[in-house]
Design an enzyme around this catalytic site. Structure first.
Site, PDB file in Angstrom:
ATOM      1  N   GLU A 116      74.482 -24.319  36.446  1.00  0.00           N
ATOM      2  CA  GLU A 116      75.694 -24.792  35.783  1.00  0.00           C
ATOM      3  C   GLU A 116      75.386 -24.702  34.298  1.00  0.00           C
ATOM      4  O   GLU A 116      74.585 -25.485  33.778  1.00  0.00           O
ATOM      5  CB  GLU A 116      75.942 -26.230  36.244  1.00  0.00           C
ATOM      6  CG  GLU A 116      77.358 -26.655  36.150  1.00  0.00           C
ATOM      7  CD  GLU A 116      77.526 -27.611  35.026  1.00  0.00           C
ATOM      8  OE1 GLU A 116      77.915 -27.124  33.950  1.00  0.00           O
ATOM      9  OE2 GLU A 116      77.255 -28.793  35.198  1.00  0.00           O
TER      10      GLU A 116
ATOM     11  N   CYS B 243      79.722 -29.839  28.894  1.00  0.00           N
ATOM     12  CA  CYS B 243      79.819 -28.468  29.383  1.00  0.00           C
ATOM     13  C   CYS B 243      81.273 -28.118  29.683  1.00  0.00           C
ATOM     14  O   CYS B 243      81.638 -26.955  29.724  1.00  0.00           O
ATOM     15  CB  CYS B 243      78.952 -28.286  30.620  1.00  0.00           C
ATOM     16  SG  CYS B 243      79.191 -29.565  31.846  1.00  0.00           S
TER      17      CYS B 243
HETATM   18  P1  NDP Z   1      68.201 -26.326  27.908  1.00  0.00           P
HETATM   19  O1  NDP Z   1      68.713 -25.237  28.747  1.00  0.00           O
HETATM   20  O2  NDP Z   1      67.152 -26.002  26.923  1.00  0.00           O
HETATM   21  O3  NDP Z   1      67.630 -27.506  28.810  1.00  0.00           O
HETATM   22  C1  NDP Z   1      68.232 -27.912  30.002  1.00  0.00           C
HETATM   23  C2  NDP Z   1      67.184 -28.491  30.922  1.00  0.00           C
HETATM   24  O4  NDP Z   1      66.231 -27.486  31.233  1.00  0.00           O
HETATM   25  C3  NDP Z   1      66.381 -29.627  30.286  1.00  0.00           C
HETATM   26  O5  NDP Z   1      66.047 -30.555  31.289  1.00  0.00           O
HETATM   27  C4  NDP Z   1      65.155 -28.930  29.796  1.00  0.00           C
HETATM   28  O6  NDP Z   1      64.055 -29.784  29.659  1.00  0.00           O
HETATM   29  C5  NDP Z   1      64.929 -27.934  30.884  1.00  0.00           C
HETATM   30  N1  NDP Z   1      64.107 -26.823  30.486  1.00  0.00           N
HETATM   31  C6  NDP Z   1      64.143 -26.118  29.334  1.00  0.00           C
HETATM   32  N2  NDP Z   1      63.232 -25.151  29.359  1.00  0.00           N
HETATM   33  C7  NDP Z   1      62.608 -25.241  30.537  1.00  0.00           C
HETATM   34  C8  NDP Z   1      61.543 -24.527  31.146  1.00  0.00           C
HETATM   35  N3  NDP Z   1      60.945 -23.496  30.548  1.00  0.00           N
HETATM   36  N4  NDP Z   1      61.137 -24.916  32.363  1.00  0.00           N
HETATM   37  C9  NDP Z   1      61.712 -25.952  32.998  1.00  0.00           C
HETATM   38  N5  NDP Z   1      62.700 -26.665  32.468  1.00  0.00           N
HETATM   39  C10 NDP Z   1      63.154 -26.320  31.256  1.00  0.00           C
HETATM   40  O7  NDP Z   1      69.415 -26.970  27.243  1.00  0.00           O
HETATM   41  P2  NDP Z   1      69.408 -28.118  26.155  1.00  0.00           P
HETATM   42  O8  NDP Z   1      69.522 -29.383  26.897  1.00  0.00           O
HETATM   43  O9  NDP Z   1      68.343 -28.030  25.155  1.00  0.00           O
HETATM   44  O10 NDP Z   1      70.725 -27.712  25.418  1.00  0.00           O
HETATM   45  C11 NDP Z   1      70.785 -26.477  24.758  1.00  0.00           C
HETATM   46  C12 NDP Z   1      72.147 -25.876  24.930  1.00  0.00           C
HETATM   47  O11 NDP Z   1      72.504 -25.763  26.294  1.00  0.00           O
HETATM   48  C13 NDP Z   1      73.216 -26.700  24.322  1.00  0.00           C
HETATM   49  O12 NDP Z   1      73.293 -26.538  22.965  1.00  0.00           O
HETATM   50  C14 NDP Z   1      74.407 -26.170  25.073  1.00  0.00           C
HETATM   51  O13 NDP Z   1      74.822 -24.968  24.523  1.00  0.00           O
HETATM   52  C15 NDP Z   1      73.888 -25.939  26.458  1.00  0.00           C
HETATM   53  N6  NDP Z   1      74.110 -27.049  27.346  1.00  0.00           N
HETATM   54  C16 NDP Z   1      74.946 -26.902  28.392  1.00  0.00           C
HETATM   55  C17 NDP Z   1      75.177 -27.959  29.220  1.00  0.00           C
HETATM   56  C18 NDP Z   1      76.011 -27.873  30.411  1.00  0.00           C
HETATM   57  O14 NDP Z   1      76.298 -28.919  30.992  1.00  0.00           O
HETATM   58  N7  NDP Z   1      76.395 -26.752  30.884  1.00  0.00           N
HETATM   59  C19 NDP Z   1      74.609 -29.264  29.002  1.00  0.00           C
HETATM   60  C20 NDP Z   1      73.699 -29.312  27.917  1.00  0.00           C
HETATM   61  C21 NDP Z   1      73.478 -28.224  27.150  1.00  0.00           C
HETATM   62  P3  NDP Z   1      63.511 -30.243  28.233  1.00  0.00           P
HETATM   63  O15 NDP Z   1      64.593 -31.061  27.625  1.00  0.00           O
HETATM   64  O16 NDP Z   1      62.306 -31.015  28.562  1.00  0.00           O
HETATM   65  O17 NDP Z   1      63.259 -28.979  27.461  1.00  0.00           O
END
Ligand code: NDP
Length: 683
Positions: free
Chosen positions: A255, A294
Site C-alpha cells: 500500500e 496516503c
Molecule cells: P518508507 O517507505 O521509508 O517507510 C515505510 C516503512 O518501511 C517504515 O516502517 C520503515 O521503517 C520501513 N522501511 C524502510 N526501509 C526499509 C528497509 N530497507 N527494510 C525494512 N523496512 C524498511 O516511508 P516513510 O515512512 O519514510 O515515508 C516516506 C514517504 O512514503 C512519504 O513521504 C510518503 O511519500 C510515503 N508514505 C506513504 C504512506 C502510505 O500510507 N501510502 C504512508 C507514509 C509514507 P523505518 O521508519 O524504520 O525506516
C-alpha cells in the site's frame, strides 16, 4: 527513553544507541530506537512454533471475542495514547482517526467474524460445485489458516491504526504477527503494543514487535508467511524484490503513496450545496494529519470556467486553519512528523513548481505554540497548474498539506487526467447529477480502489474521502501498490490458504462439516426437533409423511393471505400461463412443508428465525402429492450473553418433492436450538 522490541516472549532493549527521534512540535529528543542484536530467526521460529499453534487452537468466534476484549482494554486506556500522540504532531481530531479508528477496526472485525464466519477453524467458500452428471463428484473451496507468520511493516503517519488494521484480519484468521512500526513514531506504537500484551488476552506468541530495522528477518521467511507493507513506493518495490521473498513466493501486499484526486462535476454551480461540500472536503484532506495521509487529495480537478471560484473559496476555507501545538484545543493543524519530513515536502513543492505548478496560496506561518523551525511545521500550500497535461502533480507526491488545482474542459478530459495518477487508493466525485456520476464512475473505476460520490443527500453521514473503513477495500492499483487490505472477510482470507477440494458428497460433507446434497444421510427414530443442539449431527435427516394438495388448500391460502394471483385462482388466466393450469402458491408449499416436518410440542427448538436460498423448481398443481426432507446442514454454537440461555444456530436443508420424486422446492431454514442443560450437581 529507549524504545524496546518484543521478541520470542520477552522485551528486548538493544545495547546500541540507535536512531534519535524528536518530538514533532518542539523538536525535543523523545526516543532512541534500535533493534540491533535482535535474533530475527528466533522470532520467526517462535511465531511459527508457539504463536501459530496457540492461535489456531481457537475458532473464528473465539478469536473474535479476544479482539473485542482487546478493543475494550485499549479503549479504557486511550487517553494515555492521545497524550503521546500529540508529540507525533497530531491534533486530537487527527488522533481520533489513528487511535479510535484503530480500536474501532478491532471492534468491527470482531463483530464481522461473529456475523459472517462460522464458529470453526476453517472457512468455506462458495457452494459445492457439481463436477459430474451423476452427482457423485463435486468441488468446493476450503480455506485454512496459513502456518506461518505475518510481517506487518507500517508507515509513520498512523502508528496505531496502521498496526491494528493489519493485525485485526490476521488474528481473526489465526495467524501470528511480527509488527514493525516506522521508527519516527514507534514510541506510540510501542505503548499500544505494550498495553495489548499486558492485557493477557492474546495467547502466547500471537504478536511480536520490532522497533528499528528488520535485520535479516526476510531471509527466514518461507511460503507460509506473508508481508504487508505501507509506505513509499520506492521502499515497497525494493522490499518486494528481496531474493528470499521471490524464491519462496511470499505474498507481499503493498500500500504505497498515491496521487488521489477529487473531481468537481461540470453541472455543479457555485451556489449549489455540492460546491461548498467540495471545497470543505479538499481543505479537510489537506489539513487533517497535516496532509500526511496516503488517501489525501493531491489533485483537485475542476471545470475550467469554475477554477477561479474554487480557488477563491479554497483560500477562504484554508485561511481559517490555525496552526500550532496540536495539544491546544484551538489548533486545527499540527506539524509534520518532523523537520526532515518538512524538508522533503518542501523539496517536492519546488520540483512541482519547476514542472508547471504555480503557487496559488500559502497559509500563515503564525503559530499557536510549537517551534516552527525545530518542529515540522508547514502551512497549507495550494498550487495551480494552468496546463494540466504538463503538470508534475501527476507524478510527484508532496506528503504534507499540499494539493494542486487543475482545470479541465470536459468529463472525458477529467477522466483522462485522473488516470494520469496511474492508480490511486481513492477518488472523490462531487456532483448531484446522476448521468455525470455514471460517466465518471465507468471512467475512473479501473484506476481506483475506492470511489466516494459526495452530494447533498449523503454529506451529513458521509465518512469522507480520506477514511478507509474496515468493511470496504483499502488499496488501489498501479502506483497505489496494487494491494488489498481490510474489505471485511476479504482481509481475513489474505492470511488463509484456499484449497480446491474434489470429492464425493459424503467425503465433502465430512471435510466441510456442512451437509452436501447427495451425501449419505443418517436417520433416527427420535424426531430431530426433539434433540438438543449437541445431539444433532450434520447429515441427520427426517423424511416426512405425504400430503396431497387440493383445490381447497389453494383457495383457503388465497383467502388467508389475500394473494389472488391469476395462476392460483383464475382457471382461464392460469390455462394461458406458463404452467397451463392452476398451481399452488409457492408460499403455501413452504408453509405446508413446515406443517409436515415440525414437531409441534415444546422442545429444544426455540425459534425459526430465517429462510435462505429459496428456489421453486417444479410447479405443484391440484392433486399433486408433496413430501419434505429436513436435514441438518450446519451448526454454529452461539456465545451466550450473561443471563442468557445457551443456544446454537442450526441450519436445516429442506427439500420438497412431488409424487414423481422430482424436486419442487429447495431452501434452508435457520433455527435457534437450546444447548443441553448441564446436569444438576450431586448433593
Ligand atoms: P518508507 O517507505 O521509508 O517507510 C515505510 C516503512 O518501511 C517504515 O516502517 C520503515 O521503517 C520501513 N522501511 C524502510 N526501509 C526499509 C528497509 N530497507 N527494510 C525494512 N523496512 C524498511 O516511508 P516513510 O515512512 O519514510 O515515508 C516516506 C514517504 O512514503 C512519504 O513521504 C510518503 O511519500 C510515503 N508514505 C506513504 C504512506 C502510505 O500510507 N501510502 C504512508 C507514509 C509514507 P523505518 O521508519 O524504520 O525506516
Amino acid at each position: 527513553m529507549k524504545i524496546s522490541s518484543y521478541a520470542a516472549g520477552a522485551w528486548y532493549q538493544s545495547p546500541a544507541e540507535g536512531s534519535l527521534v524528536r518530538d514533532a512540535v518542539y523538536g525535543e529528543p523523545i526516543a532512541l530506537v534500535s533493534s540491533e542484536g535482535l535474533d530475527f530467526a528466533e522470532m520467526v521460529r517462535y511465531a511459527r512454533e508457539v504463536g501459530g499453534p496457540n492461535l489456531r487452537r481457537y475458532t473464528f468466534h473465539e478469536r473474535a471475542a479476544m479482539l473485542r476484549a482487546l478493543a475494550q482494554y485499549l479503549q479504557e486506556r486511550k487517553e494515555a495514547f492521545y497524550a503521546l500522540s500529540y508529540k507525533t504532531g497530531a491534533t486530537r481530531y487527527d488522533s481520533w482517526f489513528d487511535i479510535d479508528g484503530g480500536i474501532g477496526t478491532f471492534f468491527s472485525y470482531s463483530s464481522l467474524a461473529r456475523r459472517e464466519l462460522p464458529n470453526e477453524r476453517f472457512l468455506l467458500e462458495d457452494d459445492p460445485l457439481p463436477l459430474s452428471k451423476g452427482g457423485s463428484f463435486l468441488g468446493r473451496h476450503l480455506l485454512v489458516p496459513k502456518e506461518g507468520v505475518a510481517v506487518h511493516i507500517n508507515a509513520f503517519n498512523f502508528p496505531v491504526w496502521g498496526m491494528l488494521e493489519k493485525l485485526a484480519p490476521g488474528l481473526i484468521a489465526g495467524v501470528p504477527a511480527i509488527v514493525k512500526p516506522a521508527t519516527q513514531t514507534a514510541y506510540l506504537t510501542e505503548a499500544v503494543f505494550r498495553a495489548m500484551l499486558e492485557s493477557g488476552i492474546l495467547p502466547e506468541g500471537a504478536i511480536q514487535l520490532i522497533c528499528g530495522g528488520i535485520g535479516d528477518l526476510f531471509d527466514h521467511l518461507n511460503e507460509q508467511d506473508s508481508v504487508t507493507f505501507t509506505g513509499s513506493a520506492s521502499t515497497g518495490q525494493k522490499l518486494k524484490a528481496h531474493p528470499s521473498l521471490v524464491a519462496h513466493s511470499v505474498p507481499f501486499n503493498m500500500e504505497a503513496d498515491s496521487l488521489n484526486c477529487a473531481i468537481l462535476g461540470r453541472t455543479v454551480e457555485p451556489g449549489d450545496p455540492e460546491f461548498g461540500l467540495f471545497v470543505k472536503e479538499v481543505a479537510r484532506e489537506m489539513t487533517v494529519k497535516a496532509g500526511q495521509k496516503c488517501t489525501a487529495i493531491r489533485r483537485v480537478l475542476v471545470p475550467r470556467e469554475k477554477s477561479e471560484a474554487v480557488l477563491e473559496a479554497l483560500k477562504q476555507e484554508l485561511g481559517k486553519t490555525r496552526l500550532g501545538d496540536p495539544s491546544r484545543e484551538e489548533v486545527q493543524m499540527g506539524p509534520l512528523v518532523g523537520a526532515n519530513q518538512r524538508a522533503d515536502v518542501q523539496s517536492v513543492v519546488e520540483a512541482l513548481k519547476a514542472r508547471g505548478c504555480e503557487l496559488a496560496w500559502e497559509g500563515s506561518r503564525e503559530l499557536l505554540g510549537g517551534d516552527f523551525e525545530k518542529g515540522g511545521f508547514m502551512p497549507p500550500t495550494l498550487l495551480y497548474s494552468p496546463k494540466p497535461w504538463d503538470s508534475g502533480a501527476h507524478d510527484l507526491e508532496p506528503f504534507g498539506p499540499v494539493a494542486t488545482l487543475m482545470p479541465y474542459e470536459s468529463l472525458e478530459e477529467a477522466i483522462a487526467l485522473a488516470r494520469r495518477g496511474k492508480g490511486s487508493l481513492v477518488g472523490s466525485v462531487v456532483t448531484h447529477n446522476l448521468e455525470e456520476a455514471r460517466t465518471l464512475f465507468f471512467g475512473l473505476a479501473t484506476h481506483h480502489g475506492r470511489l466516494l460520490f459526495l452530494n447533498r443527500d449523503n454529506a451529513k453521514e458521509s465518512t469522507g474521502h480520506g477514511s478507509p473503513l474496515p468493511l470496504l477495500l483499502h488499496g488501489g492499483p498501479g502506483r497505489a501498490g496494487a494491494g488489498e487490505e481490510l474489505g471485511g472477510v476479504r482481509g481475513v482470507k489474505h492470511y488463509m490458504q484456499r484449497c480446491a477440494v474434489q470429492a464425493d458428497p459424503t467425503t465433502l460433507m465430512a471435510l466441510s462439516q456442512e451437509y452436501v446434497r447427495g451425501a449419505r444421510l443418517k436417520e433416527d427414530i427420535v424426531h430431530p426437533f426433539r434433540k438438543y443442539f449437541e445431539e444433532l449431527e450434520i447429515g441427520e435427516s427426517l423424511l416426512t409423511h405425504r400430503r396431497t394438495v387440493t383445490e381447497a388448500d389453494i383457495v383457503n391460502f388465497a383467502n388467508v393471505t389475500g394473494d389472488y394471483f391469476y395462476a392460483h385462482v383464475d382457471e382461464i388466466g392460469a390455462r394461458d400461463s406458463i404452467f397451463g393450469k392452476r398451481v399452488a402458491h409457492g408460499y403455501f408449499l413452504i408453509s405446508a412443508a413446515a406443517g409436515l416436518f415440525v414437531s409441534p410440542a415444546p422442545g429444544p427448538v426455540l425459534a425459526n428465525y430465517g429462510l435462505e436460498n429459496l428456489r421453486f423448481i417444479e410447479p405443484v398443481g391440484i392433486g399433486d402429492t408433496i413430501q419434505a426432507r429436513l436435514t441438518v446442514k450446519s451448526k454454529t454454537a452461539k456465545d451466550p450473553r450473561p443471563g442468557e440461555r445457551p443456544t446454537g444456530v442450526v441450519t436445516w436443508a429442506v427439500e420438497i418433492t412431488n409424487q414423481e420424486g422430482k424436486t419442487v422446492a429447495l431452501y434452508d431454514i435457520l433455527t435457534l436450538v437450546a444447548r443441553r442443560p448441564e446436569p444438576a450437581p450431586v448433593a
